[in-house]
Design an enzyme around this catalytic site. Structure first.
Site, mmCIF file in Angstrom:
data_model
loop_
_atom_site.group_PDB
_atom_site.id
_atom_site.type_symbol
_atom_site.label_atom_id
_atom_site.label_comp_id
_atom_site.label_asym_id
_atom_site.label_seq_id
_atom_site.Cartn_x
_atom_site.Cartn_y
_atom_site.Cartn_z
ATOM 1 N N GLU A 16 4.593 1.928 12.158
ATOM 2 C CA GLU A 16 4.927 2.806 11.038
ATOM 3 C C GLU A 16 6.413 2.738 10.702
ATOM 4 O O GLU A 16 6.797 2.722 9.531
ATOM 5 C CB GLU A 16 4.520 4.250 11.367
ATOM 6 N N TRP A 58 0.200 0.213 -13.769
ATOM 7 C CA TRP A 58 0.598 -0.652 -12.656
ATOM 8 C C TRP A 58 -0.208 -1.937 -12.818
ATOM 9 O O TRP A 58 -1.426 -1.935 -12.713
ATOM 10 C CB TRP A 58 0.270 0.028 -11.322
ATOM 11 N N ASN A 99 -7.774 3.514 -15.395
ATOM 12 C CA ASN A 99 -7.264 3.214 -14.056
ATOM 13 C C ASN A 99 -8.354 2.482 -13.291
ATOM 14 O O ASN A 99 -9.530 2.829 -13.412
ATOM 15 C CB ASN A 99 -6.926 4.501 -13.293
ATOM 16 N N GLY A 100 -7.960 1.496 -12.478
ATOM 17 C CA GLY A 100 -8.931 0.769 -11.680
ATOM 18 C C GLY A 100 -8.988 -0.695 -12.064
ATOM 19 O O GLY A 100 -8.080 -1.231 -12.703
ATOM 20 N N GLU A 112 9.005 -0.966 3.057
ATOM 21 C CA GLU A 112 8.557 -0.495 1.748
ATOM 22 C C GLU A 112 9.631 0.193 0.931
ATOM 23 O O GLU A 112 9.569 0.168 -0.303
ATOM 24 C CB GLU A 112 7.328 0.407 1.885
ATOM 25 N N LYS A 121 1.254 5.046 -4.971
ATOM 26 C CA LYS A 121 0.928 6.089 -4.007
ATOM 27 C C LYS A 121 -0.540 6.047 -3.607
ATOM 28 O O LYS A 121 -0.875 6.059 -2.434
ATOM 29 C CB LYS A 121 1.271 7.459 -4.601
ATOM 30 N N HIS A 128 6.368 -14.264 23.446
ATOM 31 C CA HIS A 128 5.364 -15.290 23.167
ATOM 32 C C HIS A 128 5.567 -15.875 21.775
ATOM 33 O O HIS A 128 4.647 -15.910 20.954
ATOM 34 C CB HIS A 128 3.954 -14.713 23.321
ATOM 35 N N LYS A 140 7.994 1.626 7.045
ATOM 36 C CA LYS A 140 8.969 2.413 6.293
ATOM 37 C C LYS A 140 10.172 1.557 5.915
ATOM 38 O O LYS A 140 10.700 1.650 4.804
ATOM 39 C CB LYS A 140 9.432 3.622 7.114
ATOM 40 N N ARG A 158 3.084 7.435 -8.510
ATOM 41 C CA ARG A 158 1.937 6.555 -8.297
ATOM 42 C C ARG A 158 2.292 5.088 -8.504
ATOM 43 O O ARG A 158 1.522 4.200 -8.148
ATOM 44 C CB ARG A 158 0.788 6.946 -9.243
ATOM 45 N N CYS A 210 -1.486 3.628 -11.200
ATOM 46 C CA CYS A 210 -1.539 4.038 -12.601
ATOM 47 C C CYS A 210 -1.667 5.560 -12.694
ATOM 48 O O CYS A 210 -1.934 6.246 -11.725
ATOM 49 C CB CYS A 210 -2.686 3.391 -13.357
#
Length: 624
Positions: free
Chosen positions: A497, A76, A109-110, A504, A619, A520, A501, A27, A2
């Site tokens: 990583e 968001w 926000n939150g 996402e 973000k 395995h 990438k 964000r 947000c």
């Protein structure tokens, strides 16, 4: 997650709010809204779902909203689907439509964890609700205390803060206090800027850099009253508290695209600069001798480094991958046992750690909710803490016993690149200094390894000069359904990583495995044409990882190899090979990650996706 923007001053508020919100789009959000107060003439509220441009068009770029005081928000979704009804700002009015005459109007926000309990309480006091959000509950709690006990804004906010549980950055306007904005904060980030008799409010610095570089960082469980050019801070008891202004030193251009198509590509190209600046911030002042690291200026003495019996790295997402890499490097160089924990798990585990264990918390924003909670738990356990963050004044920076700042500058793209590399350089420096202090390496080796670190920025430049081959390869495999990344040791950490990438920003399912684990069970997923990317930068593990790639090729996989110059035998196995410059094996991850960043970027571009704002992501993750 947000974004909050606020303004009070002489100019029209709405255009400034829209501009500020546009700088917070990275964000992540699904709807947006404005509330603008026109003196004593009431407040007009406008909301829109989707992109911010929808709200901008709806308000004629803000010119249709008169008034010089207002708040804005990009949402968001956490409680309730993305919709105009659930979008912020929310009001204390019981009517279904937002009312300009509401006593309290606010954004948040939150997450309010006990919103259901508070919802039931408010229903008993004849409040009704028009949205599915926890924010509406919070705004009506403020109104409840203001009305029931005839309290002013600060007292009403403090009562609300005591009553609600969770994380929040609240910005509210009261009907009886024109041209004023009141804010309250717990865990979620919030900054306040002033300039030339006007005041600005935002979730992050880039939103207001165009207007001012003089900002206040509001502390946890603090409140503020914002008037044009004037800010007063209060603690939870409603007492005024002093606060010092901070000057932002970033360049405005660093928060702009600078000619690149996307922020992510710009930030990939900024990595040599970010890595170099971060490394040089840890070097001792120049002397006649060879370069040396000096962390004592950051409050981290050699005596402290020698005293730790172990290290526990706590982080989320990409920062956790930095921790995984740090684990291999620190153990190899300094012979200190390291464990790496996901912050979202650490905070709920009943861990037994020796009291001389250093807990390192890594976070780009310094506001990551789970990482911040893990830090606070570590402090409750009496453990020494070290924060590695990119934002001065952030919660983790303020609350850690010690802090190392990465000098990556503002990172706008949701998918981290330069902040990740700067974090890697930070843990490399820490590992090298630990090794020197604990005498697990001699001075010649120390100076050699430091020279290796100093060579890294130029080697990243060389990698970026050869990116067109990756662009060609990405366009060829942009329609892949599944991708597997394999590596051992530090290569496994970087594979994690690279896989993230890919997921996402290109929305391609990918997984990273320690190469020896592929057989395995997971190898059963390999079929004709499956893309398998092998990372082979560790000399001692090169042949073993190559053998694991051969096993995949025998089952139909198409192989891409990523290795350093000199390992040309990989071409006998891989269908496509990417070479990177050589550096000490323990530091190869900071070079190997760059082609993987580029690969994810180019695959996303080839699919026509929004690289900088991938779906469902934010973000700064300030909720659990």
């Amino acid at each position: 997650m947000c974004g909050i923007a606020g303004f009070t001053g002489r100019h029209l508020a709405a255009p400034i709010l829209l501009d500020s919100l546009s700088k917070l789009e990275y964000r992540g959000y699904d709807s947006a809204g404005l509330a603008v107060r026109d003196g004593d003439h009431g407040t007009e509220i406008v909301k829109a779902t989707g992109k911010l441009r929808n709200l901008s068009e709806k308000t004629d770029q803000g010119r249709a909203l008169p008034g010089t005081c207002g708040i804005g928000h990009t949402r968001w979704a956490t409680h309730g689907e993305p919709s105009q009804q659930n979008a912020h700002p929310h009001v204390s009015s019981n009517r279904g439509e937002p009312a300009s005459d509401a006593n309290v109007i606010g954004v948040h926000n939150g997450i309010i964890e006990n919103y259901q309990e508070l919802h039931e309480k408010l229903l008993r006091h004849e409040y009704t609700f028009y949205s599915e959000t926890d924010t509406e509950v919070a705004i009506k709690m403020v109104d409840y205390y203001a009305n029931k006990y005839k309290l002013g804004p600060i007292d009403a906010l403090s009562r609300t803060m005591v009553r609600i549980r969770g994380s929040y950055a609240l910005a509210v306007m009261f009907k009886d206090y024109p041209n004023e904005i009141y804010v309250a904060r717990k865990d979620s980030p919030l900054i306040i800027g002033i300039s030339d008799g006007e005041s600005y409010l935002a979730s992050d610095v880039p939103a207001i850099m165009k207007y001012t570089r003089s900002v206040y960082y509001i502390g946890n469980l603090e409140m503020a009253r914002i008037r044009p050019g004037e800010v007063t801070f209060f603690n939870l008891d409603g007492e005024e508290i002093p606060k010092e202004l901070t000057e932002i030193t970033w360049d405005v251009e660093s928060a702009e695209k600078g000619g690149f198509e996307h922020f992510m590509m710009k930030e990939i190209h900024e990595q040599p600069h970010a890595i170099r600046d971060t490394l040089h911030s840890f070097l001792a002042p120049e002397s006649a001798g060879e370069p040396a690291l000096d962390l004592s200026g950051k409050g981290i003495t050699d005596e402290m480094l020698a005293s730790y019996s172990g290290i526990c790295v706590v982080a989320c997402g990409s920062a956790w991958h930095v921790g995984m890499n740090a684990q291999y490097v620190i153990e190899a160089l300094a012979h200190v046992p390291v464990r790496v924990e996901l912050a979202s798990e650490f905070r709920y585990r009943h861990m037994v750690l020796p009291e001389d264990t250093l807990v390192i918390v890594i976070s780009q924003s310094g506001e990551t909710a789970d990482s911040l909670a893990a830090l606070r738990k570590a402090k409750e356990m009496g453990l020494p803490t070290l924060g590695i963050v990119n934002v001065v004044g952030s919660s983790i920076a303020r609350e850690s016993d010690h802090v190392l700042f990465t000098l990556a500058g503002p990172e706008i793209a949701v998918a981290t690149t330069k902040a990740f590399s700067a974090q890697l350089m930070t843990v490399y420096c820490l590992a090298l200094q630990l090794a020197k202090v604990r005498e697990t390496i001699d001075l010649d080796t120390y100076h050699h390894l430091l020279q290796e670190l100093l060579s890294i920025p130029d080697k990243v430049v060389r990698i970026l000069e050869d990116k067109e081959r990756l662009q060609w390869f990405a366009s060829k495999y942009a329609n892949a359904k599944d991708v597997f990344f394999l590596g051992r040791g530090c290569d496994y950490a970087i594979s994690l990583e690279g896989s993230l990438k890919m997921k996402e920003i290109s929305y391609i399912h990918s997984e990273a495995y320690a190469a020896g684990e592929m057989k395995h069970g997971t190898i059963s997923l390999i079929e004709q044409g499956t893309l398998v990317i092998g990372v082979l930068t560790q000399s001692e593990l090169y042949e073993k990882t190559l053998s694991n790639m051969v096993e995949c090729k025998a089952r139909g996989a198409y192989l891409m190899g990523l290795t350093s110059f000199g390992h040309y035998s990989v071409e006998d196995t891989a269908n496509f090979t990417v070479y990177i410059p050589k550096v000490d094996d323990r530091f190869m991850g900071i070079l190997a990650v760059v082609p993987l960043q580029l690969l994810g970027y180019y695959m996303s571009v080839a699919k026509g996706l929004d690289v900088d704002k991938p779906r469902n992501l934010a973000k700064s993750v300030t909720v659990e």
